[in-house]
Write a protein that holds these residues in place. Structure first.
Motif, PDB file in Angstrom:
ATOM      1  N   UNK A 188     -25.902  -0.646 -56.506  1.00 12.24           N
ATOM      2  CA  UNK A 188     -26.485  -1.973 -56.274  1.00 12.24           C
ATOM      3  C   UNK A 188     -27.587  -2.234 -57.277  1.00 12.24           C
ATOM      4  N   UNK A 189     -27.764  -3.501 -57.606  1.00 14.93           N
ATOM      5  CA  UNK A 189     -28.908  -3.940 -58.398  1.00 14.93           C
ATOM      6  C   UNK A 189     -29.508  -5.150 -57.703  1.00 14.93           C
ATOM      7  N   UNK A 190     -30.826  -5.271 -57.778  1.00 17.13           N
ATOM      8  CA  UNK A 190     -31.498  -6.432 -57.222  1.00 17.13           C
ATOM      9  C   UNK A 190     -31.886  -7.382 -58.328  1.00 17.13           C
ATOM     10  N   UNK A 191     -31.831  -8.646 -58.040  1.00 16.32           N
ATOM     11  CA  UNK A 191     -32.258  -9.620 -59.044  1.00 16.32           C
ATOM     12  C   UNK A 191     -32.775 -10.888 -58.377  1.00 16.32           C
ATOM     13  N   UNK A 192     -33.825 -11.423 -58.973  1.00 13.19           N
ATOM     14  CA  UNK A 192     -34.404 -12.649 -58.454  1.00 13.19           C
ATOM     15  C   UNK A 192     -33.811 -13.863 -59.130  1.00 13.19           C
ATOM     16  N   UNK A 193     -33.506 -14.867 -58.337  1.00 12.73           N
ATOM     17  CA  UNK A 193     -32.986 -16.128 -58.882  1.00 12.73           C
ATOM     18  C   UNK A 193     -33.115 -17.218 -57.843  1.00 12.73           C
ATOM     19  N   UNK A 248     -14.838 -15.539 -63.682  1.00  9.13           N
ATOM     20  CA  UNK A 248     -14.498 -14.113 -63.663  1.00  9.13           C
ATOM     21  C   UNK A 248     -13.360 -13.835 -62.674  1.00  9.13           C
ATOM     22  N   UNK A 249     -13.357 -14.567 -61.580  1.00  8.99           N
ATOM     23  CA  UNK A 249     -12.271 -14.416 -60.607  1.00  8.99           C
ATOM     24  C   UNK A 249     -10.949 -14.914 -61.182  1.00  8.99           C
ATOM     25  N   UNK A 250     -11.006 -16.071 -61.818  1.00 11.19           N
ATOM     26  CA  UNK A 250      -9.791 -16.645 -62.405  1.00 11.19           C
ATOM     27  C   UNK A 250      -9.228 -15.707 -63.473  1.00 11.19           C
ATOM     28  N   UNK A 251     -10.105 -15.146 -64.279  1.00  9.07           N
ATOM     29  CA  UNK A 251      -9.655 -14.230 -65.323  1.00  9.07           C
ATOM     30  C   UNK A 251      -9.015 -12.984 -64.724  1.00  9.07           C
ATOM     31  N   UNK A 252      -9.577 -12.511 -63.609  1.00  6.09           N
ATOM     32  CA  UNK A 252      -9.044 -11.320 -62.944  1.00  6.09           C
ATOM     33  C   UNK A 252      -7.810 -11.623 -62.105  1.00  6.09           C
ATOM     34  N   UNK A 253      -7.540 -12.916 -61.874  1.00  4.90           N
ATOM     35  CA  UNK A 253      -6.443 -13.358 -60.993  1.00  4.90           C
ATOM     36  C   UNK A 253      -6.624 -12.818 -59.575  1.00  4.90           C
ATOM     37  N   UNK A 254      -7.892 -12.666 -59.184  1.00  4.13           N
ATOM     38  CA  UNK A 254      -8.222 -12.166 -57.846  1.00  4.13           C
ATOM     39  C   UNK A 254      -9.664 -12.531 -57.538  1.00  4.13           C
ATOM     40  N   UNK A 255      -9.896 -13.008 -56.346  1.00  6.80           N
ATOM     41  CA  UNK A 255     -11.268 -13.325 -55.979  1.00  6.80           C
ATOM     42  C   UNK A 255     -11.403 -13.645 -54.506  1.00  6.80           C
ATOM     43  N   UNK A 256     -12.618 -13.463 -54.008  1.00  7.04           N
ATOM     44  CA  UNK A 256     -12.939 -13.779 -52.621  1.00  7.04           C
ATOM     45  C   UNK A 256     -14.284 -14.509 -52.593  1.00  7.04           C
ATOM     46  N   UNK A 260     -12.275  -1.013 -55.252  1.00  3.76           N
ATOM     47  CA  UNK A 260     -13.671  -1.278 -55.605  1.00  3.76           C
ATOM     48  C   UNK A 260     -13.801  -2.524 -56.479  1.00  3.76           C
ATOM     49  N   UNK A 261     -14.684  -3.411 -56.087  1.00  4.60           N
ATOM     50  CA  UNK A 261     -14.937  -4.639 -56.821  1.00  4.60           C
ATOM     51  C   UNK A 261     -16.444  -4.770 -57.063  1.00  4.60           C
ATOM     52  N   UNK A 262     -16.806  -5.844 -57.748  1.00  5.31           N
ATOM     53  CA  UNK A 262     -18.224  -6.184 -57.912  1.00  5.31           C
ATOM     54  C   UNK A 262     -18.487  -7.424 -57.072  1.00  5.31           C
ATOM     55  N   UNK A 263     -19.482  -7.316 -56.195  1.00  9.93           N
ATOM     56  CA  UNK A 263     -19.801  -8.398 -55.272  1.00  9.93           C
ATOM     57  C   UNK A 263     -21.184  -8.958 -55.559  1.00  9.93           C
ATOM     58  N   UNK A 286     -25.412  -9.560 -63.836  1.00 12.75           N
ATOM     59  CA  UNK A 286     -24.436  -8.859 -62.983  1.00 12.75           C
ATOM     60  C   UNK A 286     -23.312  -8.287 -63.837  1.00 12.75           C
ATOM     61  N   UNK A 287     -22.788  -9.119 -64.727  1.00 10.41           N
ATOM     62  CA  UNK A 287     -21.700  -8.676 -65.603  1.00 10.41           C
ATOM     63  C   UNK A 287     -22.153  -7.498 -66.460  1.00 10.41           C
ATOM     64  N   UNK A 288     -23.357  -7.603 -66.995  1.00 14.00           N
ATOM     65  CA  UNK A 288     -23.880  -6.556 -67.876  1.00 14.00           C
ATOM     66  C   UNK A 288     -24.138  -5.255 -67.145  1.00 14.00           C
ATOM     67  N   UNK A 289     -24.676  -5.333 -65.925  1.00 12.98           N
ATOM     68  CA  UNK A 289     -25.113  -4.124 -65.224  1.00 12.98           C
ATOM     69  C   UNK A 289     -24.073  -3.532 -64.279  1.00 12.98           C
ATOM     70  N   UNK A 290     -23.200  -4.385 -63.731  1.00 17.99           N
ATOM     71  CA  UNK A 290     -22.223  -3.883 -62.765  1.00 17.99           C
ATOM     72  C   UNK A 290     -20.775  -4.137 -63.173  1.00 17.99           C
ATOM     73  N   UNK A 291     -20.543  -5.224 -63.931  1.00 22.25           N
ATOM     74  CA  UNK A 291     -19.186  -5.633 -64.272  1.00 22.25           C
ATOM     75  C   UNK A 291     -18.928  -7.038 -63.767  1.00 22.25           C
TER      76      UNK A 291
END
Length: 252
Positions: free
Chosen positions: A56-61, A127-135, A5-8, A76-81
């Motif tokens: 899931x969360x929705x956000x306008x931007x 966040x990907x670099x810190x996790x050493x994993x990303x897509x 499980x990841x945050x997308x 996203x970081x605050x609400x999902x990670x």
């Protein structure tokens, strides 16, 4: 496929390919930030994910606005990670022949596609670099090879391919892959609007297109979502810097 499980983050996720991708990534077990220009437009996609037991969360931007992008990623970081999957799908069309195309039509398309992908990727990559994993998956198009009346869109989608390959080179050492998916004709609200401008029914439009596709049908948003699902999986860790045409036949 097994899936941690990841945050997308999926941009342009209120409808079409983006909505299908958000739903698919949620079904894969990921928490999904559904991002679109209008937050209220995200509600249907968010509800569909939650009704299926997902997060899931929705956000306008406006993805072309640096301040809005930074604020959205912070939410996203605050609400999902911390997000480690990013799908840059947000896009618009302003089709016209070159001699009729306005500077505003050119700038708008390049801004949403290229500037938007740049800003969101820049905000998420830490966040990907810190996790050493990303897509990272960027949406290109068969129009990247040229399409009458789409000099702005074709330029933007070709740019997405160069952007993707450079990301793969720069971020690979941190366990981050970057790939592009280049759809052919997909049945969406965007292609329906094209049929309306041509003053023909969508059914007639898609039937004509399908006759030119080797597999004999037009694409559906779920076809693209399935490819993105693979590219964001654990198993796709050795696939990077690629442009995958999902067009029902050869496209290059």
């Amino acid at each position: 496929m097994t899936s941690t499980p990841r945050v997308a983050v999926v941009t342009g996720a209120a409808r079409g390919i983006g909505a299908a991708t958000a739903r698919r990534l949620a079904a894969d077990g990921h928490a999904v930030a559904v991002v679109d220009l209008d937050e209220s437009a995200c509600a249907e996609t968010v509800s569909a994910i939650k009704d299926s037991g997902g997060r899931a969360v929705g956000m306008g931007a406006d993805v072309s606005d640096p301040a809005q992008v930074e604020a959205a990623v912070a939410r996203v970081v605050e609400q999902l990670g911390a997000p480690t999957i990013l799908v840059n799908n947000a896009g618009i069309i302003r089709d016209n022949l070159l001699f009729k195309m306005t500077v505003d039509d050119w700038d708008a398309v390049l801004s949403v596609h290229l500037r938007g992908a740049f800003l969101v990727t820049k905000a998420v990559q830490a966040h990907m670099v810190e996790a050493k994993w990303g897509r990272v998956v960027n949406l290109s198009s068969t129009s990247a090879q040229g399409n009458r009346g789409q000099v702005n869109y074709s330029a933007a989608k070709a740019g997405m391919q160069g952007f993707t390959k450079t990301l793969a080179i720069e971020l690979g050492r941190y366990g981050v892959t970057a790939n592009a998916v280049a759809p052919g004709f997909i049945a969406t609200d965007m292609t329906r609007a094209t049929a309306e401008r041509m003053k023909i029914s969508f059914e007639e439009f898609t039937e004509g297109v399908a006759e030119q596709v080797p597999v004999g049908r037009v694409g559906q948003p779920e076809d693209i979502a399935a490819t993105i699902s693979f590219l964001t999986s654990e198993e796709a860790g050795f696939v990077s810097g690629q442009v995958i045409y999902v067009a029902g036949g050869p496209a290059d």
